[in-house]
Scaffold this motif. Structure first.
Motif, mmCIF file in Angstrom:
data_model
loop_
_atom_site.group_PDB
_atom_site.id
_atom_site.type_symbol
_atom_site.label_atom_id
_atom_site.label_comp_id
_atom_site.label_asym_id
_atom_site.label_seq_id
_atom_site.Cartn_x
_atom_site.Cartn_y
_atom_site.Cartn_z
ATOM 1 N N SER A 52 0.823 -1.221 0.000
ATOM 2 C CA SER A 52 0.000 0.000 0.000
ATOM 3 C C SER A 52 0.852 1.263 0.000
ATOM 4 C CB SER A 52 -0.903 0.013 1.236
ATOM 5 O OG SER A 52 -0.107 0.116 2.413
ATOM 6 N N ARG A 53 2.146 1.120 0.275
ATOM 7 C CA ARG A 53 3.149 2.194 0.282
ATOM 8 C C ARG A 53 3.037 3.136 1.467
ATOM 9 N NH1 ARG A 53 4.717 4.658 -5.416
ATOM 10 N NH2 ARG A 53 6.576 5.168 -4.202
ATOM 11 N N GLN A 54 2.182 2.831 2.436
ATOM 12 C CA GLN A 54 2.172 3.646 3.649
ATOM 13 C C GLN A 54 3.429 3.364 4.455
ATOM 14 O OE1 GLN A 54 -1.479 3.705 5.760
ATOM 15 N NE2 GLN A 54 -0.690 4.997 7.401
ATOM 16 N N MET A 55 3.955 4.358 5.123
ATOM 17 C CA MET A 55 5.176 4.239 5.911
ATOM 18 C C MET A 55 4.783 4.042 7.370
ATOM 19 S SD MET A 55 8.370 4.291 5.036
ATOM 20 C CE MET A 55 8.430 5.328 3.599
ATOM 21 N N ILE A 56 5.117 2.873 7.903
ATOM 22 C CA ILE A 56 4.683 2.511 9.256
ATOM 23 C C ILE A 56 5.907 2.345 10.144
ATOM 24 C CG2 ILE A 56 3.445 0.782 10.629
ATOM 25 C CD1 ILE A 56 2.027 0.024 7.914
ATOM 26 N N LEU A 57 5.908 3.015 11.281
ATOM 27 C CA LEU A 57 7.019 2.874 12.217
ATOM 28 C C LEU A 57 6.977 1.497 12.855
ATOM 29 C CD1 LEU A 57 9.376 4.196 13.803
ATOM 30 C CD2 LEU A 57 7.678 4.836 15.531
ATOM 31 N N VAL A 58 8.097 0.792 12.804
ATOM 32 C CA VAL A 58 8.193 -0.537 13.400
ATOM 33 C C VAL A 58 8.822 -0.447 14.782
ATOM 34 C CG1 VAL A 58 9.264 -2.820 13.195
ATOM 35 C CG2 VAL A 58 8.372 -1.668 11.153
ATOM 36 N N ILE A 59 9.950 0.258 14.860
ATOM 37 C CA ILE A 59 10.697 0.287 16.107
ATOM 38 C C ILE A 59 11.638 1.478 16.105
ATOM 39 C CG2 ILE A 59 12.667 -1.131 15.369
ATOM 40 C CD1 ILE A 59 12.275 -2.707 18.047
ATOM 41 N N ILE A 65 18.129 2.783 1.464
ATOM 42 C CA ILE A 65 17.509 2.433 0.189
ATOM 43 C C ILE A 65 16.417 1.381 0.353
ATOM 44 C CG2 ILE A 65 19.169 0.618 -0.413
ATOM 45 C CD1 ILE A 65 17.892 3.247 -2.898
ATOM 46 N N GLY A 66 16.436 0.676 1.475
ATOM 47 C CA GLY A 66 15.390 -0.306 1.738
ATOM 48 C C GLY A 66 15.803 -1.740 1.455
ATOM 49 N N GLN A 95 9.051 9.995 -2.616
ATOM 50 C CA GLN A 95 9.680 8.730 -2.975
ATOM 51 C C GLN A 95 9.340 8.424 -4.426
ATOM 52 O OE1 GLN A 95 8.069 5.129 -1.241
ATOM 53 N NE2 GLN A 95 10.066 4.147 -1.158
ATOM 54 N N ILE A 96 10.330 8.589 -5.283
ATOM 55 C CA ILE A 96 10.160 8.168 -6.666
ATOM 56 C C ILE A 96 10.140 6.648 -6.677
ATOM 57 C CG2 ILE A 96 11.256 8.159 -8.942
ATOM 58 C CD1 ILE A 96 12.328 10.979 -8.220
ATOM 59 N N LEU A 97 9.309 6.075 -7.528
ATOM 60 C CA LEU A 97 9.109 4.625 -7.554
ATOM 61 C C LEU A 97 10.432 3.873 -7.619
ATOM 62 C CD1 LEU A 97 6.869 2.468 -7.593
ATOM 63 C CD2 LEU A 97 7.019 2.494 -10.079
ATOM 64 N N GLY A 98 10.626 2.972 -6.663
ATOM 65 C CA GLY A 98 11.827 2.150 -6.656
ATOM 66 C C GLY A 98 13.034 2.797 -6.011
#
Lengths: 115, 116
Positions: free
Chosen positions: A42-49, A107-108, B37-40
């Motif tokens: 869904s691309r929502q940014m959720i805080l984990v910790i 970068i994830g 955030q640009i895709l990717g």
């Protein structure tokens, strides 16, 4: 300037197993926060910790825990008993404490939980 | 639990048009942010806002961008003349900022902007 590095672009884990996501950062600051955010499809940014740098004790939130090594500038996330809902992008992030400080993201790492 | 909200969830616009993205931060928060955030790609900071003025902005936040808090609840990002490369997910975030309070930034669900 602060940098956050995530060296694992993609990872996978079997459901109910444990997985560790790596993160290193670079800063000359001494007082800061580190975060892990989760971004599902869904691309929502959720805080984990969240971890405060001045605390030696590693943060935990239910199945999520971190291994914070301040001297090594390392901040890994451990997910125990992985669930299908954990499938998401995970971003490691850094923020200097105080003021109007921005969050700097890595970068994830794309995590896939396999049934 | 209070949360940051954003509208619209998806905005499609033609190149050169103006768009306004809206955010309602958590009510007692004092610091407000926009990220994109640009895709990717990774999430990038655009601007921070405190006490009715910009406190910091990135090099991305050029003269085409502006922010405003028109009333006590909304926080808006305006792109004056959109370009194709403005297509991205735009996240609003807010932080409490009170002495002894939480420094965590809470993010909204994002607005997906598509520029054609």
């Amino acid at each position: 300037a602060q940098t956050v590095t995530q060296s694992q672009p993609e990872m996978s884990v079997q459901e109910a197993e444990t997985v560790t996501l790596s993160c290193t950062y670079d800063t000359s600051e001494n007082n800061y926060y580190l975060f892990w955010y989760k971004q599902p499809p869904s691309r929502q940014m959720i805080l984990v910790i969240r971890q405060e740098a001045y605390k030696q004790q590693n943060a935990t939130e239910n199945r999520f825990s971190v291994n914070f090594q301040k001297a090594a500038k390392s901040f890994s996330l451990k997910i125990s008993d992985s669930q299908l809902g954990d499938t998401a992008m995970y971003f490691c992030a850094f923020m200097i404490r105080g003021g109007y400080q921005k969050v700097t993201f890595g970068i994830g790492t794309k995590l896939q939980v396999i049934p | 639990e209070p949360e940051v909200t954003q509208t619209p969830s998806h905005q499609v616009t033609q190149m050169g048009q103006e768009v306004i993205l809206r955010c309602v931060p958590i009510s007692n928060h004092l610091y407000f942010y926009w990220y994109r955030q640009i895709l990717g790609q990774k999430v990038e900071f655009l601007v921070s806002f405190y006490n009715n003025e910009i406190s910091e902005k990135s090099e991305i936040f050029d003269d085409q961008f502006s922010v405003e808090r028109p009333d006590g609840s909304n926080f808006t990002l305006k792109i004056r003349s959109t370009k194709l490369e403005d297509s991205a997910m735009y996240f609003c975030a807010s932080r409490e900022g009170l002495a002894g309070g939480s420094d965590t930034q809470y993010f909204g669900p994002g607005t997906r902007l598509t520029v054609l």
